[in-house]
Design a protein around this motif. Structure first.
Motif, PDB file in Angstrom:
ATOM      1  N   TRP A 263      23.257  46.953  85.626  1.00  0.00           N
ATOM      2  CA  TRP A 263      23.380  47.817  84.606  1.00  0.00           C
ATOM      3  C   TRP A 263      24.226  48.881  84.881  1.00  0.00           C
ATOM      4  O   TRP A 263      25.261  49.271  83.782  1.00  0.00           O
ATOM      5  CB  TRP A 263      22.116  48.564  84.447  1.00  0.00           C
ATOM      6  CG  TRP A 263      21.808  49.592  83.552  1.00  0.00           C
ATOM      7  CD1 TRP A 263      21.801  51.046  83.498  1.00  0.00           C
ATOM      8  CD2 TRP A 263      21.522  49.360  82.146  1.00  0.00           C
ATOM      9  NE1 TRP A 263      21.647  51.392  82.588  1.00  0.00           N
ATOM     10  CE2 TRP A 263      21.383  50.701  81.587  1.00  0.00           C
ATOM     11  CE3 TRP A 263      21.240  48.167  81.374  1.00  0.00           C
ATOM     12  CZ2 TRP A 263      21.198  50.710  80.165  1.00  0.00           C
ATOM     13  CZ3 TRP A 263      21.011  48.256  80.125  1.00  0.00           C
ATOM     14  CH2 TRP A 263      20.962  49.256  79.347  1.00  0.00           C
ATOM     15  N   LYS A 264      24.721  49.107  86.016  1.00  0.00           N
ATOM     16  CA  LYS A 264      25.800  50.360  86.271  1.00  0.00           C
ATOM     17  C   LYS A 264      27.073  49.645  85.920  1.00  0.00           C
ATOM     18  O   LYS A 264      27.775  50.394  85.453  1.00  0.00           O
ATOM     19  CB  LYS A 264      25.536  50.690  87.827  1.00  0.00           C
ATOM     20  CG  LYS A 264      24.367  51.769  88.157  1.00  0.00           C
ATOM     21  CD  LYS A 264      24.369  53.006  87.638  1.00  0.00           C
ATOM     22  CE  LYS A 264      23.498  53.693  88.009  1.00  0.00           C
ATOM     23  NZ  LYS A 264      23.332  55.045  87.364  1.00  0.00           N
ATOM     24  N   LEU A 265      27.147  48.400  86.394  1.00  0.00           N
ATOM     25  CA  LEU A 265      28.298  47.745  86.136  1.00  0.00           C
ATOM     26  C   LEU A 265      28.890  47.827  84.695  1.00  0.00           C
ATOM     27  O   LEU A 265      29.937  47.720  84.134  1.00  0.00           O
ATOM     28  CB  LEU A 265      28.590  46.395  86.705  1.00  0.00           C
ATOM     29  CG  LEU A 265      28.901  46.589  88.435  1.00  0.00           C
ATOM     30  CD1 LEU A 265      28.668  45.018  88.838  1.00  0.00           C
ATOM     31  CD2 LEU A 265      30.203  47.025  88.786  1.00  0.00           C
ATOM     32  N   ALA A 266      27.654  47.407  83.861  1.00  0.00           N
ATOM     33  CA  ALA A 266      27.810  47.321  82.570  1.00  0.00           C
ATOM     34  C   ALA A 266      28.161  48.628  81.911  1.00  0.00           C
ATOM     35  O   ALA A 266      28.935  48.586  81.055  1.00  0.00           O
ATOM     36  CB  ALA A 266      26.515  46.797  81.700  1.00  0.00           C
ATOM     37  N   GLU A 267      27.592  49.782  82.264  1.00  0.00           N
ATOM     38  CA  GLU A 267      28.101  51.236  81.937  1.00  0.00           C
ATOM     39  C   GLU A 267      29.425  51.578  82.457  1.00  0.00           C
ATOM     40  O   GLU A 267      30.052  52.298  81.529  1.00  0.00           O
ATOM     41  CB  GLU A 267      26.955  52.090  82.434  1.00  0.00           C
ATOM     42  CG  GLU A 267      25.713  51.952  82.088  1.00  0.00           C
ATOM     43  CD  GLU A 267      24.783  53.109  82.752  1.00  0.00           C
ATOM     44  OE1 GLU A 267      24.971  53.582  83.742  1.00  0.00           O
ATOM     45  OE2 GLU A 267      23.844  53.580  82.021  1.00  0.00           O
ATOM     46  N   ILE A 268      29.954  50.955  83.412  1.00  0.00           N
ATOM     47  CA  ILE A 268      31.098  51.438  83.985  1.00  0.00           C
ATOM     48  C   ILE A 268      32.172  50.690  83.518  1.00  0.00           C
ATOM     49  O   ILE A 268      33.479  51.319  83.266  1.00  0.00           O
ATOM     50  CB  ILE A 268      31.140  51.343  85.638  1.00  0.00           C
ATOM     51  CG1 ILE A 268      30.256  52.292  86.069  1.00  0.00           C
ATOM     52  CG2 ILE A 268      32.571  51.443  86.201  1.00  0.00           C
ATOM     53  CD1 ILE A 268      29.883  52.028  87.565  1.00  0.00           C
ATOM     54  N   ILE A 269      32.311  49.174  83.275  1.00  0.00           N
ATOM     55  CA  ILE A 269      33.416  48.285  82.933  1.00  0.00           C
ATOM     56  C   ILE A 269      33.597  48.839  81.654  1.00  0.00           C
ATOM     57  O   ILE A 269      33.204  49.235  80.824  1.00  0.00           O
ATOM     58  CB  ILE A 269      33.105  47.033  83.030  1.00  0.00           C
ATOM     59  CG1 ILE A 269      34.070  46.179  83.451  1.00  0.00           C
ATOM     60  CG2 ILE A 269      32.151  46.648  81.937  1.00  0.00           C
ATOM     61  CD1 ILE A 269      33.861  44.921  84.079  1.00  0.00           C
ATOM     62  N   ASN A 270      35.142  48.634  81.455  1.00  0.00           N
ATOM     63  CA  ASN A 270      35.717  48.905  80.026  1.00  0.00           C
ATOM     64  C   ASN A 270      35.973  47.608  79.289  1.00  0.00           C
ATOM     65  O   ASN A 270      35.809  46.551  79.780  1.00  0.00           O
ATOM     66  CB  ASN A 270      36.982  49.655  79.946  1.00  0.00           C
ATOM     67  CG  ASN A 270      37.912  49.002  80.980  1.00  0.00           C
ATOM     68  OD1 ASN A 270      38.251  48.099  80.722  1.00  0.00           O
ATOM     69  ND2 ASN A 270      38.504  49.697  81.897  1.00  0.00           N
TER      70      ASN A 270
ATOM     71  N   THR B 144      38.547  44.920  80.583  1.00  0.00           N
ATOM     72  CA  THR B 144      38.266  44.391  82.156  1.00  0.00           C
ATOM     73  C   THR B 144      36.905  43.437  82.130  1.00  0.00           C
ATOM     74  O   THR B 144      36.059  44.059  81.394  1.00  0.00           O
ATOM     75  CB  THR B 144      38.228  45.539  82.983  1.00  0.00           C
ATOM     76  OG1 THR B 144      39.515  46.149  82.653  1.00  0.00           O
ATOM     77  CG2 THR B 144      38.044  45.146  84.401  1.00  0.00           C
ATOM     78  N   TRP B 145      36.913  42.505  82.897  1.00  0.00           N
ATOM     79  CA  TRP B 145      35.762  41.931  82.887  1.00  0.00           C
ATOM     80  C   TRP B 145      35.776  41.042  84.116  1.00  0.00           C
ATOM     81  O   TRP B 145      36.540  40.705  84.825  1.00  0.00           O
ATOM     82  CB  TRP B 145      35.511  40.785  81.882  1.00  0.00           C
ATOM     83  CG  TRP B 145      36.439  39.783  81.560  1.00  0.00           C
ATOM     84  CD1 TRP B 145      36.472  38.533  81.938  1.00  0.00           C
ATOM     85  CD2 TRP B 145      37.787  39.708  81.018  1.00  0.00           C
ATOM     86  NE1 TRP B 145      37.387  37.549  81.872  1.00  0.00           N
ATOM     87  CE2 TRP B 145      38.451  38.346  81.249  1.00  0.00           C
ATOM     88  CE3 TRP B 145      38.564  40.702  80.565  1.00  0.00           C
ATOM     89  CZ2 TRP B 145      39.869  38.171  80.960  1.00  0.00           C
ATOM     90  CZ3 TRP B 145      40.031  40.466  80.180  1.00  0.00           C
ATOM     91  CH2 TRP B 145      40.411  39.155  80.327  1.00  0.00           C
ATOM     92  N   VAL B 146      34.199  41.031  84.767  1.00  0.00           N
ATOM     93  CA  VAL B 146      34.084  40.433  86.133  1.00  0.00           C
ATOM     94  C   VAL B 146      33.537  38.732  85.923  1.00  0.00           C
ATOM     95  O   VAL B 146      32.677  38.692  84.768  1.00  0.00           O
ATOM     96  CB  VAL B 146      32.878  41.361  86.659  1.00  0.00           C
ATOM     97  CG1 VAL B 146      32.434  40.542  87.833  1.00  0.00           C
ATOM     98  CG2 VAL B 146      33.372  42.612  87.050  1.00  0.00           C
TER      99      VAL B 146
ATOM    100  N   PHE C 270      38.730  51.166  85.712  1.00  0.00           N
ATOM    101  CA  PHE C 270      37.577  50.569  86.036  1.00  0.00           C
ATOM    102  C   PHE C 270      37.470  51.109  87.548  1.00  0.00           C
ATOM    103  O   PHE C 270      36.330  51.294  87.819  1.00  0.00           O
ATOM    104  CB  PHE C 270      37.555  49.154  86.069  1.00  0.00           C
ATOM    105  CG  PHE C 270      36.444  48.635  86.538  1.00  0.00           C
ATOM    106  CD1 PHE C 270      35.055  48.926  85.992  1.00  0.00           C
ATOM    107  CD2 PHE C 270      36.479  47.378  87.413  1.00  0.00           C
ATOM    108  CE1 PHE C 270      34.103  48.009  86.704  1.00  0.00           C
ATOM    109  CE2 PHE C 270      35.574  46.729  88.046  1.00  0.00           C
ATOM    110  CZ  PHE C 270      34.332  46.943  87.609  1.00  0.00           C
ATOM    111  N   LEU C 271      38.301  50.892  88.237  1.00  0.00           N
ATOM    112  CA  LEU C 271      38.285  51.499  89.806  1.00  0.00           C
ATOM    113  C   LEU C 271      37.984  52.776  89.995  1.00  0.00           C
ATOM    114  O   LEU C 271      37.144  53.361  90.523  1.00  0.00           O
ATOM    115  CB  LEU C 271      39.645  51.178  90.480  1.00  0.00           C
ATOM    116  CG  LEU C 271      39.832  49.777  90.898  1.00  0.00           C
ATOM    117  CD1 LEU C 271      41.257  49.526  91.416  1.00  0.00           C
ATOM    118  CD2 LEU C 271      38.964  49.334  92.174  1.00  0.00           C
TER     119      LEU C 271
END
Length: 147
Positions: A55-62, A65-67, A99-100
């Motif tokens: 959830w946090k990654l989904a909120e943070i990522i733009n 950019t994708w993981v 993102f960083l």
């Protein structure tokens, strides 16, 4: 009469000891049951932590950019921390930097490190006859604060 009294005392002690042994066995069974419940709760909590991380990654990522992969391994020195490795792509160094920064600012993640970032060519799809785009491939490591 003294022998009979000694026998009765010994009999009472034996009976009392038997009752205590039964109590100890019952307590041991209750402790084993509590251990099992604690293990189940620990697994549930870990599962919710994974959900929180995603959830946090989904909120943070733009959106640029994708993981593509996320892996964790528990830090053996402390049950409170786990190491996370993120691999992915970004359309630009600026978007990766954004993102960083956002990842570093989030209190859930600690010691965020860019392991590598390199320009790479990525095939859009097999259906587009090998069309490729220029992207920044990256690997990030950080610690997840779970405690």
């Amino acid at each position: 009469m003294s022998e009979k009294s000694d026998f009765n005392s010994l009999q009472n002690t034996h009976n009392h000891l038997g009752l205590k042994i039964k109590e100890i066995v019952k307590i041991k069974q209750e402790l084993e049951k509590l251990d099992q419940q604690q293990t189940i709760l620990r697994d549930i909590i870990r599962g919710s932590i994974c959900s929180q991380v995603l959830w946090k990654l989904a909120e943070i990522i733009n959106e640029n950019t994708w993981v593509i992969s996320l892996s964790t391994n528990n830090n053996r020195e402390s049950e409170k921390n786990a190491n996370i490795k993120l691999n992915g792509y970004s359309f630009s160094n600026e978007e990766l930097g954004n993102f960083l920064s956002r990842l570093s600012d989030e209190s859930t993640f600690n010691n965020v490190r860019l392991i590598f970032a390199q320009e790479s060519m990525l095939s859009l799809s097999k259906q587009n006859d090998g069309d490729v785009i220029k992207v920044i491939q990256f690997e990030i490591e950080c610690e997840l604060l779970t405690g």
